[in-house]
Each structure stands twice: as C-alpha cells, then as structure tokens.
Design a protein around this motif. Structure first.
Motif, PDB file in Angstrom:
ATOM      1  N   ARG B  44     -70.796  20.476  19.863  1.00 44.98           N
ATOM      2  CA  ARG B  44     -71.237  20.029  21.178  1.00 44.98           C
ATOM      3  C   ARG B  44     -72.748  20.197  21.296  1.00 44.98           C
ATOM      4  O   ARG B  44     -73.320  21.183  20.860  1.00 44.98           O
ATOM      5  CB  ARG B  44     -70.562  20.894  22.237  1.00 44.98           C
ATOM      6  CG  ARG B  44     -70.806  20.472  23.661  1.00 44.98           C
ATOM      7  CD  ARG B  44     -70.353  21.565  24.597  1.00 44.98           C
ATOM      8  NE  ARG B  44     -68.935  21.832  24.479  1.00 44.98           N
ATOM      9  CZ  ARG B  44     -67.993  21.168  25.156  1.00 44.98           C
ATOM     10  NH1 ARG B  44     -68.331  20.212  25.977  1.00 44.98           N
ATOM     11  NH2 ARG B  44     -66.737  21.475  24.998  1.00 44.98           N
ATOM     12  N   CYS B  48     -76.810  18.106  26.641  1.00 39.68           N
ATOM     13  CA  CYS B  48     -75.978  17.140  27.377  1.00 39.68           C
ATOM     14  C   CYS B  48     -74.559  17.434  26.921  1.00 39.68           C
ATOM     15  O   CYS B  48     -74.111  16.937  25.912  1.00 39.68           O
ATOM     16  CB  CYS B  48     -76.354  15.722  27.020  1.00 39.68           C
ATOM     17  SG  CYS B  48     -77.277  15.632  25.495  1.00 39.68           S
ATOM     18  N   GLN B  49     -73.867  18.237  27.714  1.00 41.57           N
ATOM     19  CA  GLN B  49     -72.738  18.988  27.186  1.00 41.57           C
ATOM     20  C   GLN B  49     -71.499  18.179  26.814  1.00 41.57           C
ATOM     21  O   GLN B  49     -70.594  18.713  26.216  1.00 41.57           O
ATOM     22  CB  GLN B  49     -72.382  20.091  28.170  1.00 41.57           C
ATOM     23  CG  GLN B  49     -73.586  20.999  28.358  1.00 41.57           C
ATOM     24  CD  GLN B  49     -73.330  22.119  29.309  1.00 41.57           C
ATOM     25  OE1 GLN B  49     -72.361  22.124  30.032  1.00 41.57           O
ATOM     26  NE2 GLN B  49     -74.206  23.110  29.314  1.00 41.57           N
ATOM     27  N   ASN B  50     -71.453  16.910  27.168  1.00 41.32           N
ATOM     28  CA  ASN B  50     -70.261  16.172  26.773  1.00 41.32           C
ATOM     29  C   ASN B  50     -70.507  15.258  25.583  1.00 41.32           C
ATOM     30  O   ASN B  50     -69.676  14.428  25.251  1.00 41.32           O
ATOM     31  CB  ASN B  50     -69.701  15.395  27.956  1.00 41.32           C
ATOM     32  CG  ASN B  50     -69.070  16.344  28.955  1.00 41.32           C
ATOM     33  OD1 ASN B  50     -68.477  17.345  28.563  1.00 41.32           O
ATOM     34  ND2 ASN B  50     -69.217  16.070  30.222  1.00 41.32           N
ATOM     35  N   GLN B  51     -71.645  15.413  24.955  1.00 42.33           N
ATOM     36  CA  GLN B  51     -71.926  14.645  23.750  1.00 42.33           C
ATOM     37  C   GLN B  51     -71.882  15.571  22.545  1.00 42.33           C
ATOM     38  O   GLN B  51     -72.116  16.762  22.651  1.00 42.33           O
ATOM     39  CB  GLN B  51     -73.320  14.025  23.851  1.00 42.33           C
ATOM     40  CG  GLN B  51     -73.380  12.784  24.703  1.00 42.33           C
ATOM     41  CD  GLN B  51     -74.730  12.127  24.604  1.00 42.33           C
ATOM     42  OE1 GLN B  51     -75.759  12.766  24.771  1.00 42.33           O
ATOM     43  NE2 GLN B  51     -74.733  10.840  24.313  1.00 42.33           N
ATOM     44  N   SER B  52     -71.575  14.969  21.394  1.00 41.17           N
ATOM     45  CA  SER B  52     -71.680  15.758  20.171  1.00 41.17           C
ATOM     46  C   SER B  52     -73.143  15.733  19.738  1.00 41.17           C
ATOM     47  O   SER B  52     -73.928  14.906  20.219  1.00 41.17           O
ATOM     48  CB  SER B  52     -70.795  15.159  19.087  1.00 41.17           C
ATOM     49  OG  SER B  52     -71.390  13.987  18.586  1.00 41.17           O
ATOM     50  N   SER B  56     -76.264  12.782  20.403  1.00 40.37           N
ATOM     51  CA  SER B  56     -77.272  13.150  21.386  1.00 40.37           C
ATOM     52  C   SER B  56     -78.691  12.978  20.856  1.00 40.37           C
ATOM     53  O   SER B  56     -78.980  13.261  19.699  1.00 40.37           O
ATOM     54  CB  SER B  56     -77.065  14.594  21.815  1.00 40.37           C
ATOM     55  OG  SER B  56     -78.139  14.985  22.630  1.00 40.37           O
ATOM     56  N   LEU B  95     -66.251  21.081  19.964  1.00 39.69           N
ATOM     57  CA  LEU B  95     -65.680  20.115  20.894  1.00 39.69           C
ATOM     58  C   LEU B  95     -64.162  20.215  20.896  1.00 39.69           C
ATOM     59  O   LEU B  95     -63.502  19.876  21.857  1.00 39.69           O
ATOM     60  CB  LEU B  95     -66.134  18.700  20.530  1.00 39.69           C
ATOM     61  CG  LEU B  95     -67.565  18.396  20.979  1.00 39.69           C
ATOM     62  CD1 LEU B  95     -68.083  17.119  20.347  1.00 39.69           C
ATOM     63  CD2 LEU B  95     -67.653  18.290  22.496  1.00 39.69           C
TER      64      LEU B  95
END
Lengths: 176, 139
Positions: B44, B48-52, B56, B95
């Motif tokens: 993670r 930008c915490q919802n992207q790998s 990113s 993730l």
C-alpha cells in the motif's frame, strides 16, 4: 423473537460502526513503539556541522525528532509551536530534514527560524522509511534508553503536546 | 459521427490503468522486474492509501519501489522483501491482510454471515411450502 433479532443485530452493528467512527484511519500504528530507534547516521545541514546519529540519543534524557521539509505545508503550521518549545531545556529537539534539498531547507529555517538543536539531512528518504515515516511532518519521542516512545504523524498541536508529550517529559525528568 | 464515437469507445477501452513505475526504476533482469511488480502491487502507498505503490505517483511510493528492487537485487526472497517493509510500516502496508488472530473476523465473518443467511432462509422456506402450493391451486 421475530422483531427482537433484527433489533439486536441493528444495535450490535450500530455499536461496532460507532466505535469505528472514533477511529481515525489516517493515524497508523507505529512499529517502533518501545523499540530501539533505527540506526542512522545523517549529514548535518550546514557544511562542517556534526552528523545526526541514532546512537547519540542514549543517556541524554528525552529527545524529540521532528521530521520536516521545506516543501511541507503542515510543517509551517506547526513551526511556531516548535519555535516556542525549542526554549524548553527539559528535552532536546532535533530535526530530520526529509527528502529536501539543503539549500531549500536552509532558506526555510532562515525565514521561519531554526528551532532545532541539531539537524540531520535525509535526502534519499531512507532514514525516514526506516522510521516508518509516511509523510512530513512527523514527530518521534526517543527516551534515554534510545527507545522510540511516541510517534505523532502530522502537525503537532498544543493539545497533542499537553496530552502525549508533556507526560513523557515528566517521566524523563523523574528518571534522571 | 459514428466513426468518432467508435474511436472514442476504442480509446476508452484501450485506457488500461496506468502504472506509475518509471523506466529508470526498472531492473534490467525481466524476471526480477516481474517479481518487483508483483510485490509492488501488494504494498500500500502510505500517502494515497488506497493505491498500491505500483499505481501511485507519490514520491514515497517511488522510494519504496526503488527499495523493493534493491532488496530483490540483493537476493532477498519475495517474503523477505515484504517483511522488510512490514517491519517498518506494519501489516497496514499489505493490501491483502494476513490471516492471523486479529484478522480472523475480517476473513471469515462474510462466510459466517452467508451461512447464517442461508440457514435462516432455509428455515423460513421450510415453514412456507404449503401456503405456496395452495396459492397456485387457487389460480
């Protein structure tokens, strides 16, 4: 029975979700709490300045490591607070200039004042990764045993100071 | 008009998710690079915490990609590379959370709820069949 079960489920779910709302997902737990500060040896900001070394914190009372950068907006926000606490002799405040250029950092400190007793520069960001830094600013408290006691992600506020850092300072004072 | 529409559609379909991995970061050995990609997709991005970290553009994600490639080049196994990052950022960077004591609910609650739902549905259906049959007859 037929109405009691959905109601009970609703109450349980509501309670779980209410607890979830109190939890800020942006605040990540640190892996380092009560563990030795990771080893680093970082060059100073100005030429001829001593390196900031991780083994220098042992036996020195409480040290606060503030991760900052000239490009970081929230760092400016917390800077007045840092300037204020830099006069406090009960602990040492050192800076870790993270992923920044020395020129920009020097200019930044010239403009806003330099609260740090010592600064280490981490241009590659590697020491930051070892500390588990996810963004600037971030502040770590290291005790006299060289262990990380606290990680504050984001800008310091007077509230955080009173609730989380002041008790550590008191504890360090008692120990010495 | 139709051609333009067709072109727009084709372009939309061709728009695969962009990878943030820059050519200068890549390892020369394609096998190692492929491993780095797999690992990168499991980690993670802390910014930008919802992207790998593979997706990113954050500089910290880039630093982590470079770090992953360094560890791979140094001969670390995939598990060791992941562990290296977990040591610093905690399980949060994965993730896909590992199956362990405090994640059992996360992994198995959906199956439990499904079994519960099926069970309730079955009980409900068993109580009803006669009524349905009679309704059919009346028509």
């Amino acid at each position: 029975m037929s109405t009691a079960l959905p109601l009970a489920l609703f109450v349980v779910m509501g309670a779980v979700l209410a607890l979830g709302l109190r939890h800020d997902p942006k605040v990540l737990p640190s892996m380092l709490i009560n563990r030795p500060v990771p080893v680093f040896d970082l060059p100073g900001l100005a030429a001829g300045e001593a390196n900031l070394k991780s083994d220098a914190f042992k036996g020195k009372g409480l040290t606060l490591i503030n991760v900052f950068a000239s490009w970081c907006v929230s760092c400016r926000e917390e800077h007045p607070l840092l300037m204020r606490i830099s006069k406090d002799a009960r602990f040492k405040l050192v800076g870790l200039n993270w992923k920044d250029s020395n020129g920009d950092a020097a200019k930044y400190l010239e403009t806003y004042g330099n609260p740090y007793a010592q600064i280490g520069t981490d241009q590659s960001g590697r020491a930051g990764i070892d500390l588990g830094v996810s963004g600037a600013p971030e502040t770590f408290a290291v005790d006299a045993q060289g262990r990380v006691r606290l990680r504050i992600p984001g800008a310091l506020t007077p509230e955080i100071w009173d609730k989380q850092i002041e008790p550590l300072i008191k504890e360090a004072e008692k120990a010495s | 008009m139709i051609r333009a529409l067709f072109l727009a559609l084709t372009m939309m379909l061709a728009a695969v998710p962009a990878h943030a991995v820059m050519p200068d970061e890549m390892l020369k050995d394609p096998a190692l690079e492929a491993r780095a990609r797999v690992i990168g997709q499991e980690l993670r991005c802390l910014v930008c915490q919802n992207q790998s970290i593979d997706d990113s553009d954050a500089t910290l994600a880039r630093d982590l990609r470079v770090l992953v490639r360094e560890r791979i080049s140094a001969g670390d196994s995939d598990a060791k590379v992941l562990d290296f990052v977990v040591q610093r950022y905690g399980n949060y960077v994965l993730l896909k959370p590992p199956v362990q004591g405090n994640t059992l609910l996360l992994w198995f609650l959906p199956f439990g709820l499904m079994a519960l739902g099926l069970g309730l549905a079955l009980i409900y259906l068993r109580q009803q069949p006669m009524a349905d049959d009679e309704a059919l007859k009346e028509e």
